[in-house]
Design an enzyme around this catalytic site. Structure first.
Site, short mmCIF file in Angstrom:
data_model
loop_
_atom_site.label_atom_id
_atom_site.label_comp_id
_atom_site.label_asym_id
_atom_site.label_seq_id
_atom_site.Cartn_x
_atom_site.Cartn_y
_atom_site.Cartn_z
N LYS A 120 0.66 -1.25 0.14
CA LYS A 120 0.03 0.01 0.08
C LYS A 120 0.89 1.12 0.01
O LYS A 120 0.36 2.29 -0.61
CB LYS A 120 -0.97 0.07 1.21
CG LYS A 120 -2.24 -0.88 0.99
CD LYS A 120 -3.20 -0.51 1.95
CE LYS A 120 -4.54 -1.39 1.81
NZ LYS A 120 -5.64 -1.15 3.08
N LYS A 202 -6.87 -11.70 -9.15
CA LYS A 202 -8.10 -12.08 -8.25
C LYS A 202 -9.10 -11.05 -8.71
O LYS A 202 -8.88 -10.08 -9.35
CB LYS A 202 -7.47 -11.50 -6.87
CG LYS A 202 -8.22 -11.79 -5.85
CD LYS A 202 -7.70 -11.36 -4.65
CE LYS A 202 -8.61 -10.80 -3.51
NZ LYS A 202 -8.09 -10.09 -2.22
N LYS A 205 -12.83 -5.00 -7.18
CA LYS A 205 -13.66 -3.97 -7.37
C LYS A 205 -12.79 -2.93 -7.87
O LYS A 205 -13.30 -1.83 -8.42
CB LYS A 205 -14.56 -3.79 -6.25
CG LYS A 205 -13.76 -3.18 -5.00
CD LYS A 205 -14.68 -3.40 -3.94
CE LYS A 205 -13.60 -3.17 -2.60
NZ LYS A 205 -14.46 -3.59 -1.29
#
Ligand code: TRP
Length: 337
Positions: A120, A202, A205
């Site tokens: 991140k 994967k 969204k």
């Protein structure tokens, strides 16, 4: 509840999910759906991790909508407040308090080794805030405050769970038995849903191509269209095999939704083309999601009902978690109020 049942303490399960935007079929089959049957056997405590969500910048209006939406959606998926707790993390202030305490029992080096932090912080270089770094101590607080025995988590959260165990053991090592050391478990692998456009990745969204994921709230015709466009291969034979990632993924989804085994699916579509198979997968998913979408539609319009639900759970969560927080603070040497 019968007397015999109360004597034998039901095992406590804790889990939480961040209220960030639409949930996908991947979130549903991989995580949310697994929470539902656990309610029959365990004492389940579920939360919407809104405090975790602000480690990346949120648009205030969208954030608030996402919280309502996620709460209503999880209720619609089958969280049952007669059996479980389901609250909003920020409504139970012990979580933020526990996070501070546990930060002081968590090492800089440990947090630096977290792969999610490394990923991140590489992706959000303009906002590598301290919350992003100490995110795992907040998560440890969530879990340890309820003396949870078990925590269902995705593979990506396993490292955070391991850290939680280390923090608990360290604290207990200093002060005696304060926290239950929780076990993590990942629900079955069959439900790991991949992108419909690139089945090596994967389903996510945050994918730019909306055709790559099914949102739980997608309309039936949109779901059918996305499955029809799903990437497959040129063999035109429905069978599970290495190198057939697209078909393997569709078979995984079909199997998760219908309960059929791969062998049964292969037999069902023997001699049929991918078109028929994709239609069948699409229809099965539409039927699985239909009752959820209907319930969601009702709940999301009834803010008073949602409030009643989350307040009732938060009140109980405050009491349970305060007991653990007090115990920990007393051990550390604080003067309790
Ligand atoms: N960090 C988890 C995620 O993003 C959400 C979460 C917060 C959680 N607190 C938790 C999961 C406690 C399990 C237990 O998926």
């Amino acid at each position: 509840m019968q007397q015999t049942e109360t004597k034998e303490r039901k095992k406590v399960i804790f889990s939480a999910i961040q209220p960030t935007g639409t949930f996908t079929l991947g979130n549903y089959l991989g995580a949310i759906r697994n929470w539902i049957p656990l309610q029959e056997e365990f004492n389940c405590i579920y939360a919407l991790a809104d405090l975790h969500a602000i480690t990346v910048r949120q648009d205030p209006k969208k954030f608030r909508e996402n919280i309502y939406e996620a709460y209503a959606l999880l209720l619609a998926c089958g969280i049952d407040l007669e059996k479980s707790l389901f609250f909003i993390q920020s409504h139970v202030s012990t979580h933020a308090q526990a996070a501070w305490l546990l930060n002081c029992y968590t090492q800089f080096g440990e947090l630096s080794r977290m792969t999610q932090f490394k990923d991140k912080s590489a992706r959000h270089t303009d906002n590598i805030n301290a919350g992003l770094f100490t995110y795992p101590s907040l998560m440890a607080g969530d879990i340890l405050l309820y003396q949870a025995d078990m925590v269902p988590v995705g593979a990506d959260q396993m490292q955070h769970l391991e850290l939680t165990r280390n923090i608990a053991e360290r604290f207990n090592g200093i002060y005696g038995n304060v926290f239950k050391v929780p076990e993590g478990f990942t629900p079955k692998v069959g439900a790991r849903v991949k992108s419909l456009q690139d089945p090596t990745k994967k389903m996510s969204k945050s994918d730019e191509n909306a055709n790559s994921y099914i949102a739980i709230l997608d309309k039936p015709e949109v779901i059918m269209k996305k499955f029809r466009r799903a990437v497959t291969d040129s063999e035109a034979c429905v069978r599970y095999a290495e190198g057939k990632d697209g078909i393997n993924n569709l078979m995984g989804i079909y199997s998760a939704v219908t309960g059929k085994s791969n062998a049964e699916i292969e037999q069902e579509f023997d001699g049929k083309g991918y078109g028929d198979f994709k239609t069948a997968v699409g229809e099965a998913v539409v039927e699985e999601l239909r009752p959820i979408q209907e319930k969601f539609g009702k709940y999301i319009q009834d803010k008073a009902y949602l409030k009643e639900c989350y307040e009732k759970s938060a009140e109980i969560a405050r009491k349970i978690s305060q007991r653990t927080l007090d115990k920990a603070m007393k051990k550390i040497g604080f003067v309790l109020k």
